[in-house]
Design an enzyme around this catalytic site. Sequence first.
Site, PDB file in Angstrom:
ATOM      1  N   HIS A   1      -4.584   0.080  -5.812  1.00 47.09           N
ATOM      2  CA  HIS A   1      -3.610  -0.866  -6.348  1.00 47.09           C
ATOM      3  C   HIS A   1      -3.708  -0.853  -7.864  1.00 47.09           C
ATOM      4  O   HIS A   1      -4.791  -0.932  -8.422  1.00 47.09           O
ATOM      5  CB  HIS A   1      -3.891  -2.288  -5.838  1.00 47.09           C
ATOM      6  CG  HIS A   1      -3.412  -2.526  -4.454  1.00 47.09           C
ATOM      7  ND1 HIS A   1      -2.119  -2.882  -4.172  1.00 47.09           N
ATOM      8  CD2 HIS A   1      -4.048  -2.468  -3.263  1.00 47.09           C
ATOM      9  CE1 HIS A   1      -1.983  -3.023  -2.871  1.00 47.09           C
ATOM     10  NE2 HIS A   1      -3.137  -2.774  -2.288  1.00 47.09           N
TER      11      HIS A   1
ATOM     12  N   MET B   1      -2.097  -7.926   6.914  1.00 45.48           N
ATOM     13  CA  MET B   1      -2.962  -8.861   6.171  1.00 45.48           C
ATOM     14  C   MET B   1      -2.321  -9.377   4.888  1.00 45.48           C
ATOM     15  O   MET B   1      -3.016  -9.732   3.941  1.00 45.48           O
ATOM     16  CB  MET B   1      -4.281  -8.163   5.839  1.00 45.48           C
ATOM     17  CG  MET B   1      -4.979  -7.547   7.033  1.00 45.48           C
ATOM     18  SD  MET B   1      -6.455  -6.659   6.520  1.00 45.48           S
ATOM     19  CE  MET B   1      -6.844  -5.749   8.015  1.00 45.48           C
ATOM     20  N   SER B   2      -0.993  -9.401   4.846  1.00 47.30           N
ATOM     21  CA  SER B   2      -0.341  -9.863   3.606  1.00 47.30           C
ATOM     22  C   SER B   2       1.013 -10.489   3.927  1.00 47.30           C
ATOM     23  O   SER B   2       1.276 -10.888   5.062  1.00 47.30           O
ATOM     24  CB  SER B   2      -0.152  -8.670   2.659  1.00 47.30           C
ATOM     25  OG  SER B   2       0.797  -7.763   3.192  1.00 47.30           O
TER      26      SER B   2
ATOM     27  N   SER C   1       0.830  -1.216   0.000  1.00 52.72           N
ATOM     28  CA  SER C   1       0.000   0.000   0.000  1.00 52.72           C
ATOM     29  C   SER C   1       0.857   1.256   0.000  1.00 52.72           C
ATOM     30  O   SER C   1       1.736   1.416   0.831  1.00 52.72           O
ATOM     31  CB  SER C   1      -0.875   0.048   1.258  1.00 52.72           C
ATOM     32  OG  SER C   1      -1.661  -1.088   1.353  1.00 52.72           O
TER      33      SER C   1
ATOM     34  N   HIS D   1      -9.070   2.671   7.052  1.00 56.96           N
ATOM     35  CA  HIS D   1      -8.221   2.493   5.877  1.00 56.96           C
ATOM     36  C   HIS D   1      -7.632   3.835   5.419  1.00 56.96           C
ATOM     37  O   HIS D   1      -6.506   3.883   4.916  1.00 56.96           O
ATOM     38  CB  HIS D   1      -9.050   1.849   4.755  1.00 56.96           C
ATOM     39  CG  HIS D   1      -8.262   1.513   3.533  1.00 56.96           C
ATOM     40  ND1 HIS D   1      -7.187   0.643   3.558  1.00 56.96           N
ATOM     41  CD2 HIS D   1      -8.368   1.923   2.245  1.00 56.96           C
ATOM     42  CE1 HIS D   1      -6.672   0.546   2.341  1.00 56.96           C
ATOM     43  NE2 HIS D   1      -7.372   1.306   1.520  1.00 56.96           N
TER      44      HIS D   1
ATOM     45  N   ASN E   1      -0.209   2.712  11.372  1.00 61.03           N
ATOM     46  CA  ASN E   1      -1.096   3.046  12.499  1.00 61.03           C
ATOM     47  C   ASN E   1      -0.683   2.170  13.657  1.00 61.03           C
ATOM     48  O   ASN E   1      -0.041   1.152  13.454  1.00 61.03           O
ATOM     49  CB  ASN E   1      -2.561   2.754  12.119  1.00 61.03           C
ATOM     50  CG  ASN E   1      -2.750   1.299  11.720  1.00 61.03           C
ATOM     51  OD1 ASN E   1      -2.385   0.897  10.603  1.00 61.03           O
ATOM     52  ND2 ASN E   1      -3.275   0.496  12.616  1.00 61.03           N
TER      53      ASN E   1
ATOM     54  N   ALA F   1       1.961  -2.497   4.527  1.00 57.09           N
ATOM     55  CA  ALA F   1       1.508  -1.587   5.580  1.00 57.09           C
ATOM     56  C   ALA F   1       1.098  -2.473   6.742  1.00 57.09           C
ATOM     57  O   ALA F   1       0.526  -3.549   6.529  1.00 57.09           O
ATOM     58  CB  ALA F   1       0.310  -0.777   5.092  1.00 57.09           C
TER      59      ALA F   1
ATOM     60  N   HIS G   1      -4.489 -10.284  -2.161  1.00 59.72           N
ATOM     61  CA  HIS G   1      -4.656 -10.536  -0.721  1.00 59.72           C
ATOM     62  C   HIS G   1      -5.597 -11.708  -0.473  1.00 59.72           C
ATOM     63  O   HIS G   1      -6.588 -11.890  -1.185  1.00 59.72           O
ATOM     64  CB  HIS G   1      -5.245  -9.297  -0.029  1.00 59.72           C
ATOM     65  CG  HIS G   1      -4.364  -8.093  -0.062  1.00 59.72           C
ATOM     66  ND1 HIS G   1      -4.421  -7.161  -1.074  1.00 59.72           N
ATOM     67  CD2 HIS G   1      -3.396  -7.672   0.798  1.00 59.72           C
ATOM     68  CE1 HIS G   1      -3.528  -6.206  -0.834  1.00 59.72           C
ATOM     69  NE2 HIS G   1      -2.893  -6.496   0.289  1.00 59.72           N
TER      70      HIS G   1
ATOM     71  N   TYR H   1      -7.668 -11.834   1.894  1.00 58.67           N
ATOM     72  CA  TYR H   1      -9.003 -11.345   2.278  1.00 58.67           C
ATOM     73  C   TYR H   1      -9.868 -10.978   1.076  1.00 58.67           C
ATOM     74  O   TYR H   1     -11.076 -10.791   1.209  1.00 58.67           O
ATOM     75  CB  TYR H   1      -8.902 -10.143   3.249  1.00 58.67           C
ATOM     76  CG  TYR H   1      -8.225  -8.915   2.696  1.00 58.67           C
ATOM     77  CD1 TYR H   1      -8.852  -8.097   1.752  1.00 58.67           C
ATOM     78  CD2 TYR H   1      -6.958  -8.544   3.125  1.00 58.67           C
ATOM     79  CE1 TYR H   1      -8.240  -6.975   1.252  1.00 58.67           C
ATOM     80  CE2 TYR H   1      -6.326  -7.413   2.634  1.00 58.67           C
ATOM     81  CZ  TYR H   1      -6.970  -6.641   1.695  1.00 58.67           C
ATOM     82  OH  TYR H   1      -6.354  -5.525   1.193  1.00 58.67           O
ATOM     83  N   GLU H   2      -9.256 -10.874  -0.088  1.00 57.91           N
ATOM     84  CA  GLU H   2     -10.056 -10.593  -1.287  1.00 57.91           C
ATOM     85  C   GLU H   2     -10.791 -11.845  -1.754  1.00 57.91           C
ATOM     86  O   GLU H   2     -11.641 -11.776  -2.640  1.00 57.91           O
ATOM     87  CB  GLU H   2      -9.152 -10.080  -2.416  1.00 57.91           C
ATOM     88  CG  GLU H   2      -8.557  -8.719  -2.137  1.00 57.91           C
ATOM     89  CD  GLU H   2      -7.581  -8.292  -3.225  1.00 57.91           C
ATOM     90  OE1 GLU H   2      -8.040  -7.752  -4.233  1.00 57.91           O
ATOM     91  OE2 GLU H   2      -6.370  -8.520  -3.058  1.00 57.91           O
TER      92      GLU H   2
HETATM   93  N1  HPA Z   1      -4.000  -4.372  11.264  1.00 59.53           N
HETATM   94  C1  HPA Z   1      -3.897  -5.206  10.220  1.00 59.53           C
HETATM   95  N2  HPA Z   1      -3.443  -4.840   9.046  1.00 59.53           N
HETATM   96  C2  HPA Z   1      -3.047  -3.570   8.895  1.00 59.53           C
HETATM   97  C3  HPA Z   1      -3.127  -2.644   9.937  1.00 59.53           C
HETATM   98  C4  HPA Z   1      -3.632  -3.068  11.190  1.00 59.53           C
HETATM   99  O1  HPA Z   1      -3.714  -2.302  12.178  1.00 59.53           O
HETATM  100  N3  HPA Z   1      -2.650  -1.458   9.465  1.00 59.53           N
HETATM  101  C5  HPA Z   1      -2.304  -1.680   8.165  1.00 59.53           C
HETATM  102  N4  HPA Z   1      -2.530  -2.954   7.817  1.00 59.53           N
END
Ligand code: HPA
Length: 272
Positions: free
Chosen positions: A61, A211-212, A30, A247, A235, A113, A83, A85-86
């Site tokens: 993306h 998540m990747s 990201s 997001h 974050n 990220a 991903h 999750y997709e």
């Molecule tokens: N959790 C999971 N995946 C993420 C986060 C998070 O806080 N920030 C960016 N990708």
Amino acid sequence: MNLLQKIKETSNFITERISVKPNTGIILGSGLGSLGEEIEGSVRIKYSDIPNFPTSTVKGHKGQLVIGKLKGKNVIAMQGRFHYYEGYSLEETTFPVRVFKELGVENLIVTNAAGGVNEDFETGNLMLITDHINFAFDNPLIGQNFDELGPRFPDMSSAYNDELISKALIASQNLKIKLQKGTYMFMSGPSYETPSEIKMARFLGADAVGMSTVPEVIAAKHGAMNVLGISCITNMGAGILNQPLNHEEVIQTSQMVKEKFIALVKEITNIL
Ligand code: HPA
């Protein structure tokens, strides 16, 4: 067609379109996609044009391969990844890594990220991934093993290559960029974690969650590639700063850190 045949077909398709043999693969997470614009003399191939490639669905993306020269090195970069999750299987998620290997890629730089779990971290930090925890309870290697790709039971005791980690540290010193180090925990997403899950992640030894990356690293290591992983802490994990996660914040931070992150990846490539 089985997986091996698909990898060969896709690899042949790409080889016909490029004149250099890429040695280093880069998966752009990201906000980092614009590094692809700095690849010189590049050939770009949209995922949607590549046989056997899934297509990325996430906003922001680009969904293309960029092949060319970065700091004088032959690279192949993914602008956008697939991903879990997709809804893709982990075999689909890791298919590009298999193709990279077939193309001759030896080093794989994976970026992402992530949410900070280690309370010493700050939003905007970069973290060198030194190990991971697969907390999604799925694995890209489940199913028939093709010995041509790697062993049935690959060793993960040093999934992240020591030599590349040393080079990343040298690169960060050259550029005076602060680099954290830590363990990345892979969560399936797409919901962010709860505060209790972040506490659990910390208790289990994680410094960041995301998540990747872990599926790609497992496939790369299966194929005996040298892996380097870097997270942008976009974050702090849920519950740490007493504020909701979204997001937009992730995108905003990755945009803010982008220049530093790109400079680091370029410097690492420079000294590879
Ligand atoms: N959790 C999971 N995946 C993420 C986060 C998070 O806080 N920030 C960016 N990708």
